[in-house]
Design an enzyme around this catalytic site. Structure first.
Site, PDB file in Angstrom:
ATOM      1  N   HIS A 227      35.899   7.984  72.405  1.00  0.00           N
ATOM      2  CA  HIS A 227      36.701   6.791  72.143  1.00  0.00           C
ATOM      3  C   HIS A 227      35.855   5.679  71.544  1.00  0.00           C
ATOM      4  CE1 HIS A 227      40.143   7.987  75.097  1.00  0.00           C
ATOM      5  NE2 HIS A 227      40.274   8.523  73.910  1.00  0.00           N
TER       6      HIS A 227
ATOM      7  N   GLU B  82      51.061  19.866  47.698  1.00  0.00           N
ATOM      8  CA  GLU B  82      50.034  20.037  48.736  1.00  0.00           C
ATOM      9  C   GLU B  82      49.818  21.489  49.132  1.00  0.00           C
ATOM     10  OE1 GLU B  82      51.248  17.807  52.206  1.00  0.00           O
ATOM     11  OE2 GLU B  82      53.358  18.061  51.695  1.00  0.00           O
TER      12      GLU B  82
ATOM     13  N   ASP C 128      45.716  18.529  52.333  1.00  0.00           N
ATOM     14  CA  ASP C 128      46.303  19.835  52.630  1.00  0.00           C
ATOM     15  C   ASP C 128      46.075  20.828  51.495  1.00  0.00           C
ATOM     16  OD1 ASP C 128      47.379  19.891  55.220  1.00  0.00           O
ATOM     17  OD2 ASP C 128      49.062  18.635  54.618  1.00  0.00           O
TER      18      ASP C 128
ATOM     19  N   CYS D 273      47.584  10.996  46.476  1.00  0.00           N
ATOM     20  CA  CYS D 273      47.598  10.171  47.687  1.00  0.00           C
ATOM     21  C   CYS D 273      46.683  10.719  48.763  1.00  0.00           C
ATOM     22  CB  CYS D 273      49.023  10.036  48.231  1.00  0.00           C
ATOM     23  SG  CYS D 273      49.805  11.610  48.647  1.00  0.00           S
TER      24      CYS D 273
END
Length: 836
Positions: free
Chosen positions: A457, A694, A718, A765
């Site tokens: 974290h 993708e 992807d 993108c």
């Protein structure tokens, strides 16, 4: 049926007998797992100590649990820390569910191999359901296979529960854990929260082990992995309802954003002279003086405290820390810092954990001080988590230590603040999330830790704050002189211990140049991105909320190139209704002024589950039901979303993007749906409709898709993993999933060529759009829109202005014939060097 007969356990191994308290492992020696005995083995095979059924087998074959005919559950664990061998040196001779008889061989093992690689060879026989049975030990110092070793007898029942004919008082069910990383802190917190909403008592079971659902740390201690089958039992007046709610929470809860799979332990390079090597948790290059951050030092525990006073002190401290965390959550929500909010929401749940409170109260009742009782309760749970063999769970023990320190400061009246000079490099054994927030307020330059991991974290928060951070540097970092000037080069995962004055000045100049370049780029960020020969490239932003959109607009975005609508659908128990979606989408359009906004329809499924949308388990989630395939299975979800999108205003600024399209018929079906909805809503025009490229099939079908789509947008993340057959989240392969691979460039070139035949524009993108090194290649291949993070808009616009589009086109064609992504990157550096 279970019975109360005394059970004799025969020795499963031959060798000297070791008391459990003398076993060199805190979890076993403290009897946290149960009462038992150890044997230092002289033979190489484990035999069944009695007749029974194998109810759980460790994936790594180093342990199994046997349920005897009378119901006693016996864990047989071979060696200490042997889970690290991942099955090497063990041969499993039985399967889960097998009926075995006393003296039957269960596991064969290589004594020499294990002895050279593990902490101890001691084999353990532990009774795990001690609430029902107890062990009677035979006085002997040596065990011999097949000879009597222990007796197991049923405990005397304190009381007999009332019989009932009402089946709703008890309920049982099973579910497969589908979320990544298994049952770690955040999903455990959700399970606990769910269980607390019912009056019934609930337990989670895996194999022979179980834990109450109201305790996060006990749930974590089960070590449940992704795809494990678990059972839930509920008892009480609302048992059926509790069961269904907990099964849903277990099967569909999502993990914290960002790297949340169980990763291998960090691997760092060997230290070179004058430097320490670590693991990059957050990139950056800085220099500054070294300062140490130490934890709370406990005063001696004098004992004989008045329990009532100590309980009051602990409750007061817990309430103070609870209030502090709630203020942090309010600030995180207000500023839409999603990662930060999720982390501290988990801390708030851990603070109320029944196991921690119970352990603390027991110690206080025995005369311990509140500070020592709380500290030891935390340490015990951290030990258990670190023993489970999961890097992810070991790193989550850091969240427990954060709470340990915060509550101790409240108990001892310490503020937790320290005075550091601006620009300091802070070192510690391991920093906590609250440490990091405090240090950010003091404008430190960077962080370095002896321990820690890149998926912790703290690492997530450091990346979000733009604070360079190195982890896993080893204890050597704690031996450096306080105040020593260092260079923290997180980009190259190293800490330079004795930088020359020239090196320090070089870092200072590099940092200053970056700051000046960023400031200069921001001045011109709102201007169009025109190449030297006049080609306009639209630089848009990837966003996930109206807050992100406002940031993009302020940073000069020409529009939104990708609005991920998943933010509306995840981490909730019901789907967003039509009006809620209209409001959210309209807020994004309003935040962008007069700029266009591309909104991608919901892209969940496979490994991204929704609580309210049950989907089947899948062996290969990224190849399964996701994107448009989910819409085909649940058309009502997409219909509602399309209706909402058609009602934002003005329509011409809204563009709809469809994910995971692989064939023209899928696109035509959605177009027909959209046209029908326009008629139903009385609209004279519909938004532009685009397709995400993708998967390789879509890239190869680009010409046919462009005939019916208004634009194409390439998702290189992807597309890279599908083309290269490498999971981009795989710890060992992620660095090789490079979208500048010649095969990817060929698909991009093919997509642009197919779109051009129908006068359609192509955008990117994915992450490749944010890589300045790739900008000239993408322009050269025919891309006319790049969608990047809001803070990179000025940088990418500046890069475009340095380029000649005609030259980009001619050079990019030659890159398609290179041998690797590395070769492409090197050619890009030579042809298009960066300039100030």
């Amino acid at each position: 049926m279970h019975n109360n007969k005394k059970l004799t356990l025969n020795a499963p191994l031959s060798g000297p007998v070791v008391k459990l308290s003398h076993v060199p492992d805190d979890v076993f020696s403290s009897a946290v797992m149960g009462d038992g005995i150890g044997i230092d083995p002289l033979n190489d095979c484990l035999f069944a100590p009695c007749d029974g059924v194998v109810v759980h087998v460790a994936k790594t074959a180093h342990a199994l649990t046997l349920r005897a005919e009378n119901g006693a559950e016996l864990l047989m664990h071979l060696g200490i820390d042997t889970f690290e061998l991942q099955g090497e040196g063990f041969e499993l001779l039985v399967k889960n569910g097998a009926q075995v008889y006393s003296g039957q061989p269960l596991i064969r093992f290589d004594l020499d191999y294990i002895a050279q690689r593990c902490k101890s060879l001691i084999r353990l026989l532990v009774l795990t359901n001690g609430e029902q049975f107890e062990l009677q030990f035979l006085e002997q110092s040596t065990a011999q296979v097949g000879e009597p070793l222990l007796h197991v007898v049923a405990r005397q029942a304190v009381g007999t529960p009332e019989a009932t004919d009402n089946p709703s008082l008890q309920a049982q069910g099973s579910v497969r854990i589908t979320h990544k990383g298994g049952l770690h802190a955040r999903p455990a917190a959700l399970v606990r929260q769910t269980a607390l909403g019912f009056k019934s008592a609930s337990r989670l079971h895996i194999g022979a082990n179980s834990a109450p659902c109201d305790s996060i740390v006990r749930l974590l201690a089960l070590g449940i992995s992704e795809q494990d089958e678990v059972q839930v039992s509920c008892e009480g007046e609302d048992a059926d309802a509790a069961l269904q709610a907990i099964l849903a929470a277990l099967g569909k809860v999502r993990s914290v954003p960002a790297p949340h799979v169980s990763a291998p332990a960090p691997i760092r390079a060997s230290n070179q002279p004058g430097q320490l090597s670590g693991v990059c948790a957050a990139p950056g290059l800085v220099s500054g003086p070294l300062f140490y951050l130490t934890g709370v030092q406990l005063p001696p525990d004098l004992g004989n405290y008045i329990p009532e006073q100590q309980i009051l002190a602990l409750n007061t401290a817990l309430e103070q820390v609870r209030g502090e965390i709630q203020l942090t959550l309010i600030a995180a929500r207000a500023q839409r810092r999603v990662d930060e909010e999720a982390i501290f929401a988990t801390h708030l749940a851990l603070l109320e954990d029944s196991a921690l409170l119970q352990a603390s109260h027991i110690a206080i009742a025995q005369g311990r001080g509140a500070a020592h009782a709380w500290s030891e309760a935390i340490e015990q749970q951290c030990t258990i988590l670190k023993s489970l063999g999961s890097t992810l769970l070991a790193e989550r023990s850091n969240d427990l230590r954060d709470l340990q320190q915060r509550v101790l400061r409240a108990l001892l009246g310490e503020s937790g603040q320290c005075q550091l000079p601006p620009g300091a490099i802070v070192a510690a054994f391991e920093l906590t999330p609250s440490d990091l927030l405090m240090l950010c307020e003091q404008n430190v330059a960077g962080l370095c830790m002896a321990a820690g991991g890149a998926t912790s974290h703290v690492a997530i928060l450091a990346r979000g704050k733009g604070l360079p951070c190195l982890v896993a540097l080893g204890r050597e970092v704690l031996d450096l002189p306080d105040g020593q000037h260092l260079v923290l080069d997180a980009d190259n995962a190293r800490l330079e211990l004795a930088p020359t004055a020239e090196r320090i000045e070089q870092v200072r100049q590099t940092t200053l140049a970056r700051q000046q370049r960023f400031a200069r780029q921001q001045v011109h960020a709102h201007e169009p991105a025109l190449t030297r020969d006049g080609l306009h490239i639209e630089i848009a932003a990837n966003v996930a909320s109206s807050h992100d959109a406002a940031s993009a607009h302020a940073n000069g975005a020409d529009g939104v190139g990708l609005l991920r609508t998943e933010f509306l659908f995840v981490d909730r128990s019901t789907a967003p209704n039509e009006q809620e979606q209209i409001t959210a989408y309209q807020d994004v359009l309003d935040a962008m002024g007069d700029k266009p906004v591309i909104i991608r329809t919901i892209d969940v499924g496979g490994d991204k589950q929704l609580d309210y949308l049950p989907l089947p388990d899948e062996a290969n989630p990224v190849l399964g039901l996701r994107g448009i395939r989910l819409a085909q299975l649940h058309p009502q979800v997409l219909d509602r979303q399309l209706r909402a999108l058609l009602q934002v205003s003005p329509t011409q600024r809204c563009r709809i993007l469809l994910p995971m399209i692989t064939e023209v018929d899928e696109l035509l079906h959605i177009r027909q749906q959209l046209d029908a909805l326009c008629i139903e809503l009385g609209l004279s025009e519909r938004p532009q409709l685009g397709v995400m490229i993708e998967v390789p099939a879509a890239a190869l079908m680009a010409e046919q898709l462009a005939e019916h789509a208004d634009f194409l947008s390439i998702g290189t993340n992807d597309l890279s993993q599908y083309t290269l057959a490498m999971d981009r989240d795989h710890a060992g392969l992620a660095a090789r999933v490079d979208a500048l691979h010649p095969a990817l460039l060929r698909l991009i070139a093919h997509t642009c060529a197919g779109a051009a035949l129908h006068q359609r524009w192509v955008g990117v993108c994915g992450a490749l759009a944010s890589d300045p090194l790739a900008t000239p290649v993408l322009i050269g291949l025919g891309v006319r829109e790049l969608s990047v993070s809001p803070l990179q808009i000025g940088e990418i616009k500046d890069r475009v202005r340095q380029l000649d589009a005609g030259m980009c086109q001619s050079i990019s064609k030659t890159l398609l014939n290179l041998s690797s992504a590395g070769a492409v990157r090197e050619a890009c550096r030579q042809h298009w060097p960066f300039s100030d």
